[in-house]
Motif scaffolding. Structure first.
Motif, PDB file in Angstrom:
ATOM      1  N   HIS A 209       0.844  -1.202   0.000  1.00  0.00           N
ATOM      2  CA  HIS A 209       0.000   0.000   0.000  1.00  0.00           C
ATOM      3  C   HIS A 209       0.875   1.246   0.000  1.00  0.00           C
ATOM      4  CE1 HIS A 209      -3.270   2.739   0.834  1.00  0.00           C
ATOM      5  NE2 HIS A 209      -2.627   3.180   1.909  1.00  0.00           N
ATOM      6  N   ASP A 210       0.914   1.959  -1.113  1.00  0.00           N
ATOM      7  CA  ASP A 210       1.654   3.213  -1.243  1.00  0.00           C
ATOM      8  C   ASP A 210       3.058   3.099  -0.656  1.00  0.00           C
ATOM      9  OD1 ASP A 210       2.120   5.881  -1.869  1.00  0.00           O
ATOM     10  OD2 ASP A 210       1.378   6.601   0.059  1.00  0.00           O
ATOM     11  N   PRO A 211       3.858   2.139  -1.150  1.00  0.00           N
ATOM     12  CA  PRO A 211       5.172   1.920  -0.528  1.00  0.00           C
ATOM     13  C   PRO A 211       6.235   2.896  -1.018  1.00  0.00           C
ATOM     14  CG  PRO A 211       4.903   0.434  -2.365  1.00  0.00           C
ATOM     15  CD  PRO A 211       3.602   1.207  -2.260  1.00  0.00           C
ATOM     16  N   VAL A 212       7.310   2.962  -0.252  1.00  0.00           N
ATOM     17  CA  VAL A 212       8.564   3.566  -0.690  1.00  0.00           C
ATOM     18  C   VAL A 212       9.506   2.419  -1.022  1.00  0.00           C
ATOM     19  CG1 VAL A 212      10.526   5.026  -0.067  1.00  0.00           C
ATOM     20  CG2 VAL A 212       8.265   5.533   0.849  1.00  0.00           C
TER      21      VAL A 212
ATOM     22  N   LEU B   3       4.561  -0.652  -9.317  1.00  0.00           N
ATOM     23  CA  LEU B   3       3.762  -0.314  -8.138  1.00  0.00           C
ATOM     24  C   LEU B   3       3.382   1.161  -8.091  1.00  0.00           C
ATOM     25  CD1 LEU B   3       5.643  -2.327  -5.342  1.00  0.00           C
ATOM     26  CD2 LEU B   3       3.774  -3.070  -6.822  1.00  0.00           C
ATOM     27  N   GLY B   4       3.925   1.952  -9.005  1.00  0.00           N
ATOM     28  CA  GLY B   4       3.694   3.401  -8.953  1.00  0.00           C
ATOM     29  C   GLY B   4       4.245   3.998  -7.679  1.00  0.00           C
ATOM     30  N   ALA B   5       5.407   3.501  -7.257  1.00  0.00           N
ATOM     31  CA  ALA B   5       5.955   3.853  -5.940  1.00  0.00           C
ATOM     32  C   ALA B   5       7.113   4.827  -6.064  1.00  0.00           C
ATOM     33  CB  ALA B   5       6.432   2.591  -5.220  1.00  0.00           C
TER      34      ALA B   5
ATOM     35  N   ARG C 275       5.142   4.474   6.993  1.00  0.00           N
ATOM     36  CA  ARG C 275       4.907   4.028   5.621  1.00  0.00           C
ATOM     37  C   ARG C 275       5.401   2.593   5.419  1.00  0.00           C
ATOM     38  NH1 ARG C 275       6.275   8.133   0.921  1.00  0.00           N
ATOM     39  NH2 ARG C 275       4.917   6.608  -0.118  1.00  0.00           N
ATOM     40  N   GLU C 276       4.904   1.955   4.378  1.00  0.00           N
ATOM     41  CA  GLU C 276       5.442   0.666   3.977  1.00  0.00           C
ATOM     42  C   GLU C 276       6.721   0.905   3.188  1.00  0.00           C
ATOM     43  OE1 GLU C 276       3.010  -2.292   2.195  1.00  0.00           O
ATOM     44  OE2 GLU C 276       1.242  -1.779   3.368  1.00  0.00           O
TER      45      GLU C 276
ATOM     46  N   VAL D 128       8.134  -3.263   6.885  1.00  0.00           N
ATOM     47  CA  VAL D 128       9.349  -3.360   6.075  1.00  0.00           C
ATOM     48  C   VAL D 128       9.364  -4.722   5.384  1.00  0.00           C
ATOM     49  CG1 VAL D 128      11.858  -3.315   6.018  1.00  0.00           C
ATOM     50  CG2 VAL D 128      10.633  -1.873   7.649  1.00  0.00           C
ATOM     51  N   THR D 129       9.484  -4.685   4.068  1.00  0.00           N
ATOM     52  CA  THR D 129       9.593  -5.900   3.259  1.00  0.00           C
ATOM     53  C   THR D 129      10.963  -5.927   2.600  1.00  0.00           C
ATOM     54  OG1 THR D 129       7.218  -5.945   2.781  1.00  0.00           O
ATOM     55  CG2 THR D 129       8.646  -7.171   1.277  1.00  0.00           C
TER      56      THR D 129
END
Length: 208
Positions: free
Chosen positions: A22-25, A44-46, A122-123, A152-153
């Protein structure tokens, strides 16, 4: 096991496993991780940025990493390896200082005076082109954690199985496409695995 044609194709495949973000950086570990991260951020449009890390090498054999450091974080050492080598973190203080200087140079080269984007709440998806020992990824994840992100991924195309398992203690989620039994080096799982320069990184980021 099928090889990735190159880092860009690996990133495109990895992006399909990250669509729930969801709206990640997206934070790429230069240099190779940037080529993987570009198609992920695009899909992802990130927001995409680099997170600079440096290996801390064993002085007699610098290729052997005894730790790593990431911008904004403290050095993270492989204490068992240091002990086997009869060393302590203090023994490599000169190496750490040298790598801090190189880290600062690369941060300036890639971002100028811009700080990292805000990460709190943020994610964050941390991307590299593979996991061998995981030293730089571990340092990066711990540095990111200090910003208090919501999630965090760690996302990599390929990694050594034991390293991937250990990263599950460092990240909320680890996404990896290949964990081969016969893993020896990241580059063996790519048909094309060119070494990238600072200029290549800037071109990938559109900052030539």
């Amino acid at each position: 096991m099928e090889l990735f044609p190159d880092r860009a194709e690996a990133g495109a495949r990895l992006a399909e496993r990250l669509l729930d973000a969801h709206d990640p950086v997206v934070l790429a570990l230069p240099r190779g991780g940037v080529a993987v991260a570009v198609p992920i951020a695009r899909r992802l449009g990130a927001d995409l940025e680099v997170l600079v890390t440096r290996k801390i090498g064993y002085p007699p054999t610098p290729e052997l990493g005894v730790g790593a450091i990431a911008e904004g974080g403290e050095p993270v050492f492989d204490l068992r390896l240091l002990d086997r080598l009869g060393m302590t973190p203090e023994s490599v203080a000169d190496v750490v200082e040298r790598e801090r200087r190189e880290l600062a140079r690369r941060v300036h080269a890639y971002r100028g005076d811009r700080p990292l984007p805000p990460l709190e709440g943020r994610e964050v998806i941390v991307v590299d082109d593979g996991l061998a020992t995981g030293g730089t990824a571990r340092a990066a994840l711990r540095a990111v954690a200090t910003h208090k992100p919501a999630k965090v991924t760690l996302a990599v195309p390929v990694g050594a199985r034991e390293t991937v398992r250990s990263m599950r203690d460092e990240a909320d989620e680890v996404v990896v496409l290949l964990t081969p039994i016969d893993f020896r080096a990241v580059g063996q799982w790519y048909e094309r695995f060119d070494q990238l320069s600072d200029a290549d990184v800037l071109e990938l980021l559109g900052r030539e």
